[in-house]
Design a protein around this motif. Structure first.
Motif, mmCIF file in Angstrom:
data_model
loop_
_atom_site.group_PDB
_atom_site.id
_atom_site.type_symbol
_atom_site.label_atom_id
_atom_site.label_comp_id
_atom_site.label_asym_id
_atom_site.label_seq_id
_atom_site.Cartn_x
_atom_site.Cartn_y
_atom_site.Cartn_z
ATOM 1 N N ARG A 95 -6.616 -8.053 -1.711
ATOM 2 C CA ARG A 95 -7.648 -7.399 -0.890
ATOM 3 C C ARG A 95 -8.900 -7.107 -1.720
ATOM 4 N NH1 ARG A 95 -3.290 -4.870 1.528
ATOM 5 N NH2 ARG A 95 -3.336 -3.116 0.079
ATOM 6 N N ARG A 96 -8.703 -6.571 -2.921
ATOM 7 C CA ARG A 96 -9.838 -6.270 -3.804
ATOM 8 C C ARG A 96 -10.595 -7.541 -4.181
ATOM 9 N NH1 ARG A 96 -7.157 -4.482 -8.309
ATOM 10 N NH2 ARG A 96 -9.005 -5.085 -9.476
ATOM 11 N N GLU B 225 -0.620 -7.505 -3.067
ATOM 12 C CA GLU B 225 -1.365 -7.352 -1.804
ATOM 13 C C GLU B 225 -2.658 -6.575 -2.018
ATOM 14 O OE1 GLU B 225 1.601 -5.618 0.728
ATOM 15 O OE2 GLU B 225 2.545 -7.562 1.133
ATOM 16 N N ASP B 226 -2.601 -5.487 -2.803
ATOM 17 C CA ASP B 226 -3.789 -4.699 -3.093
ATOM 18 C C ASP B 226 -4.787 -5.506 -3.916
ATOM 19 O OD1 ASP B 226 -5.326 -2.145 -3.213
ATOM 20 O OD2 ASP B 226 -4.886 -2.346 -5.364
ATOM 21 N N HIS B 227 -4.292 -6.223 -4.896
ATOM 22 C CA HIS B 227 -5.168 -7.038 -5.739
ATOM 23 C C HIS B 227 -5.873 -8.116 -4.914
ATOM 24 C CE1 HIS B 227 -5.766 -10.397 -8.777
ATOM 25 N NE2 HIS B 227 -6.680 -9.497 -9.045
ATOM 26 N N LEU C 100 -10.768 -10.459 -2.623
ATOM 27 C CA LEU C 100 -11.490 -11.037 -1.482
ATOM 28 C C LEU C 100 -12.731 -10.212 -1.135
ATOM 29 C CD1 LEU C 100 -8.476 -12.101 0.748
ATOM 30 C CD2 LEU C 100 -10.064 -13.626 -0.458
ATOM 31 N N ALA C 101 -12.665 -8.903 -1.348
ATOM 32 C CA ALA C 101 -13.812 -8.032 -1.071
ATOM 33 C C ALA C 101 -14.893 -8.165 -2.132
ATOM 34 C CB ALA C 101 -13.362 -6.575 -0.968
#
Length: 157
Positions: free
Chosen positions: A20-21, A16-18, A23-24
């Protein structure tokens, strides 16, 4: 298998964190530190977009990849579970594919490698990311080796 299920559950916050990173900032998300899982420190990842075959919902999944000529190779390991990952069954329901590599977004085609090509690409991917060897021992299914071909660039994933 309980071990594979527990393994995948423990990785969920990391995924999930990966995502988000990625996509940002695709350049930041393009690499993960795979050494924490037994892979290379700079492990390349792409984002695969699929449409739920039942729900019609869009899903974006980060996946480890390597190159084979003009194609991108991904593995439908599901951490060694005895069933294919949802992204693979969703992909199998559609002829085309969308994916992102770093900041580049593509629309294209996909296929499953078979026979000698599959064996060669499996060895390549297991060499690149050694945990695939362990995943293979956790299941009796033949883990699909998928090739993505970029056919044209697109603005958004």
């Amino acid at each position: 298998m309980a071990d594979a299920n527990e393994f995948m559950a423990n990785l969920k916050p990391f995924f999930e964190d990966h995502l988000r990173r990625y996509l940002a900032d695709g350049n930041d998300g393009h690499y993960i530190d795979g050494s924490q899982f037994g892979g290379p420190e700079k492990t390349t990842t792409l984002l695969l977009k699929t449409i739920g075959r039942k729900s019609g919902q869009e899903y974006i999944t980060p996946l480890i990849y390597d190159r084979a000529g003009d194609e991108y190779v991904i593995i439908a390991s599901n951490g060694g579970r005895d069933f294919d990952p949802a992204w693979f069954t969703n992909l199998a329901a559609k002829p085309g594919v969308r994916f992102q590599v770093a900041e580049d977004r593509f629309e294209g085609s996909w296929r499953v490698a078979e026979g000698e090509e599959r064996a060669r690409l499996w060895a390549q991917m297991a060499n690149y990311y050694p945990p695939y060897n362990e995943y293979e021992t956790r299941t009796d299914r033949l883990i699909p080796v998928v090739l993505l071909r970029a056919e044209r660039g697109v603005e958004t994933l």
